[in-house]
Scaffold this active site. Structure first.
Site, PDB file in Angstrom:
ATOM      1  N   SER B  53      37.250  40.048  29.128  1.00 47.91           N
ATOM      2  CA  SER B  53      37.951  40.923  30.065  1.00 47.91           C
ATOM      3  C   SER B  53      37.015  41.750  30.930  1.00 47.91           C
ATOM      4  O   SER B  53      37.465  42.450  31.826  1.00 47.91           O
ATOM      5  CB  SER B  53      38.896  41.859  29.308  1.00 47.91           C
ATOM      6  OG  SER B  53      38.173  42.572  28.322  1.00 47.91           O
ATOM      7  N   HIS B  92      36.266  48.698  27.968  1.00 53.45           N
ATOM      8  CA  HIS B  92      36.749  48.600  29.336  1.00 53.45           C
ATOM      9  C   HIS B  92      36.225  49.772  30.146  1.00 53.45           C
ATOM     10  O   HIS B  92      35.606  50.688  29.621  1.00 53.45           O
ATOM     11  CB  HIS B  92      38.284  48.606  29.353  1.00 53.45           C
ATOM     12  CG  HIS B  92      38.867  47.275  29.004  1.00 53.45           C
ATOM     13  ND1 HIS B  92      40.210  47.084  28.777  1.00 53.45           N
ATOM     14  CD2 HIS B  92      38.302  46.049  28.851  1.00 53.45           C
ATOM     15  CE1 HIS B  92      40.438  45.817  28.495  1.00 53.45           C
ATOM     16  NE2 HIS B  92      39.289  45.168  28.530  1.00 53.45           N
ATOM     17  N   ASP B 119      45.125  48.977  31.323  1.00 52.58           N
ATOM     18  CA  ASP B 119      45.312  48.801  29.887  1.00 52.58           C
ATOM     19  C   ASP B 119      46.558  49.448  29.325  1.00 52.58           C
ATOM     20  O   ASP B 119      46.710  49.524  28.114  1.00 52.58           O
ATOM     21  CB  ASP B 119      44.107  49.401  29.151  1.00 52.58           C
ATOM     22  CG  ASP B 119      42.864  48.587  29.390  1.00 52.58           C
ATOM     23  OD1 ASP B 119      41.785  49.075  29.039  1.00 52.58           O
ATOM     24  OD2 ASP B 119      42.980  47.481  29.919  1.00 52.58           O
TER      25      ASP B 119
END
Lengths: 170, 176
Positions: B53, B92, B119
């Site tokens: 990701s 992230h 998210d």
């Protein structure tokens, strides 16, 4: 006396040490890179400025940006992640940073460009404070290396003020 | 007379020395790990990237070095956080940060560089924001590929047991 296993062990250890040293040196040398980049941003149009159903202000706009990020690249650079953040303060929040647009530059040759784009992410406030608000646009970058330390930086660009009242969909 | 050896205590001392060596190695490794934990201020100062990701920046099998301090979290930082109920940490980038004037608490929204959406669907329940106490650490450094061994060992445990077995065998049978 020197079995194959011992030899393999020695070679592997030396290889690992050399690799670690090279990685550390590459990252260390990155610190001496002093970038001088140029950038300019302009809000072309406010596409939508309204209050959402859950009560928060939302702004979508079109931005015109030009930037030259070539001085950020060294031979140890894998990519540069650049994003434009809208930064402002409100009565309840001492700082609000909202990313409006981001881009990944993987090659030095493509590091200088101009775009005119709608914002990738809407500017959503925690509340209804955006009418007439003065918002600063700050360009942030994140240099991600092939190995080693990652380097962040930022540069404030222009400010702009949001309209005093919500706009209807145009 | 020197040749008379009792069957029971043959090779006890060398074996004990071997075990002591093994113990020393394990203790040194533990000391280094705990020391790293203290220096970086994180519970796990090194994490392995498990998903794609954050590509093309981080690929599966890369290692991230983390650091944590009291500095407030700001947009653009790559953070590692745990979602309640899931024990896999997520790496992230912060795309939104709102810092409250009164409490100093910060509401954070994250998104993977390679993901289309943020998210919010990953946060537990109806949670809309992450706060500082969810964040395990910030990623400050990076090494490619090194963590792939860990992924292999997790996804195929047989490799882990094999490796430990071979290592134990080598330590016990080696002369030094």
């Amino acid at each position: 006396m020197h079995s194959a296993v011992q030899r393999a062990n020695t070679v592997a250890t030396i290889a690992a040490i050399l690799l670690a040293t090279i990685c550390a040196a590459a990252s260390f040398l990155d610190a001496f890179n002093s970038p001088s980049l140029q950038a300019h941003v302009q809000v072309v149009k406010i596409n939508r400025f309204r209050r959402q159903l859950d009560g928060n202000d939302e702004v979508k706009m079109t931005l015109k940006m030009s930037m030259d990020l070539t001085s950020l690249f060294t031979w140890n650079t894998k990519q540069v992640f650049v994003f434009l953040a809208a930064e402002y303060e409100t009565d309840t929040n001492s700082l609000n940073q909202v990313s409006l647009w981001d881009h990944i530059v993987q090659e030095k040759e493509r590091a200088s460009f101009q775009v005119k784009v709608p914002t990738k992410y809407p500017l959503i406030d925690q509340g209804t404070n955006l009418r007439g608000k003065k918002v600063g646009l700050v360009l942030h970058w994140h240099i991600m290396p092939i190995s080693g330390r990652m380097i962040q930086g930022k540069m404030p660009l222009s400010n702009f003020s949001l309209p005093d009242s919500y706009t209807t969909r145009s | 007379m020197d040749r008379i050896k009792f069957l029971g205590d043959v090779k006890i001392r060398p074996t004990l020395i071997q075990l002591l060596n093994l113990g020393m190695i394990i203790c040194s490794a533990l000391m280094i790990w705990k020391g790293l934990m203290c220096i970086t201020g994180c519970e796990s100062p090194v994490v392995v990237v498990l998903t794609g990701s954050m590509e093309p920046g981080f690929k599966r099998g890369d290692i991230l070095f983390l650091h944590m301090n009291k500095e407030p979290i700001r947009a653009g930082e790559i953070v590692v956080y745990n979602v309640d109920g899931r024990d896999i940490p997520i790496v992230h980038r912060v795309i939104k940060a709102h810092e409250r004037r009164d409490t100093g608490e910060i509401d954070i929204l994250t998104k993977g560089d390679n993901n289309q959406v943020d998210d919010i669907s990953l946060y537990s329940g109806g949670q809309l924001w992450l706060n500082s106490h969810h964040i395990i650490g910030r990623a400050i450094g990076y090494l490619p590929y090194v963590g792939y061994l860990t992924i292999i060992m997790t996804e195929m445990p047989i490799v882990k047991y094999l490796l430990i077995g071979v290592l134990a065998l080598l330590v016990i049978t080696s002369e030094e």
